[in-house]
Design an enzyme around this catalytic site. Structure first.
Site, PDB file in Angstrom:
ATOM      1  N   SER A 123       1.038  -1.305  -0.154  1.00 20.47           N
ATOM      2  CA  SER A 123      -0.061  -0.005  -0.377  1.00 20.47           C
ATOM      3  C   SER A 123       0.947   1.274   0.047  1.00 20.47           C
ATOM      4  CB  SER A 123      -0.749   0.366   1.066  1.00 20.47           C
ATOM      5  OG  SER A 123      -1.885   0.802   1.419  1.00 20.47           O
ATOM      6  N   HIS A 158      -3.898  -2.574  -4.185  1.00 22.95           N
ATOM      7  CA  HIS A 158      -5.069  -2.414  -3.929  1.00 22.95           C
ATOM      8  C   HIS A 158      -5.644  -2.761  -5.548  1.00 22.95           C
ATOM      9  CE1 HIS A 158      -4.113  -1.636  -0.106  1.00 22.95           C
ATOM     10  NE2 HIS A 158      -4.154  -0.778  -0.287  1.00 22.95           N
TER      11      HIS A 158
END
Length: 230
Positions: A123, A158
């Protein structure tokens, strides 16, 4: 000196990914350090890191930035220099990079990377190593943030879990706002050696990594063959 990075889609700590980085060091019990800057040094996130490391043959460390001179007697550079692996967590990428720059952590990380320290994360912890990508670090919508450019490609974490990520990533590459780059599903990772892709690794058959680039006026999304970790 060999320079190595592992980026993955989700900021959640997992035993296989941290173990993979630890094994890259070639040491029996390497020093593995977590930088939870993006989450504001979140205590639960730090505890989860220790829980994962307790299942591995590593020496776990955490470098917090929310400290004062009385809490810490070594500089950030001195602490980072002692580590074999640096794991960066998820959270607010923009704030994390601003703090790193103010504290000189960005310079210390670059020096350690060039000296062979394994870098990685997911992330915000994967986006930070690249030249840029989309982030939710600003209000109202995903926007572009520039990274440290250890890898001079863009990045999208993601990729399979947040619906807006993939189309926005494609759009920004099409419009020239981002360079070609790499996208990772939450449970997939890419291992780079000297800024080149060594392999993609995943925790299952459903998660993948991709090279995304512009060919003519169309986006091409090439799936990188996966090695499934046990």
């Amino acid at each position: 000196m060999k320079k190595q990075l592992l980026i993955y889609g989700s900021g959640r700590h997992t035993v296989p990914f941290i173990n993979y980085m630890a094994q890259l060091t070639g040491k029996q019990k390497p020093n593995v350090c977590f930088l939870p800057t993006a989450s504001g040094d979140d205590v639960e996130y730090i505890n989860r890191f220790y829980e994962v490391c307790n299942q591995l043959e590593v020496n776990p460390h955490v470098i917090r930035v929310w400290i004062n001179s009385y809490d810490q007697k070594e500089t950030f550079e001195e602490l980072i220099d002692k580590m074999d692996v640096i794991v960066v967590g998820g959270g607010n990428t923009l704030n994390m990079l601003a703090i790193w720059k103010a504290q000189g952590i960005d310079v210390a990380l670059k020096k350690a990377y060039e000296n062979g320290t394994i870098m990685g994360g997911g992330s915000a912890g994967s986006l930070c190593w690249t030249n840029g990508g989309t982030t939710d670090s600003r209000p109202t919508e995903l926007s572009i943030v520039k990274g440290l450019s250890f890898i001079n490609k863009s990045h999208c974490p993601h990729y399979n879990s947040e619906k807006s990520r993939r189309p926005l990533y494609h759009k920004n590459i099409l419009e020239g706002n981002l360079t070609d780059g790499y996208a990772c599903d939450d449970r997939s990772a890419i291992h780079f050696i000297n800024e080149e892709v060594e392999k993609s690794i995943s925790l299952d058959k459903e998660n993948h990594s991709y090279y995304v680039y512009l060919k003519g006026e169309k986006i091409v999304e090439e799936r990188i063959p996966n090695e499934i970790l046990p």
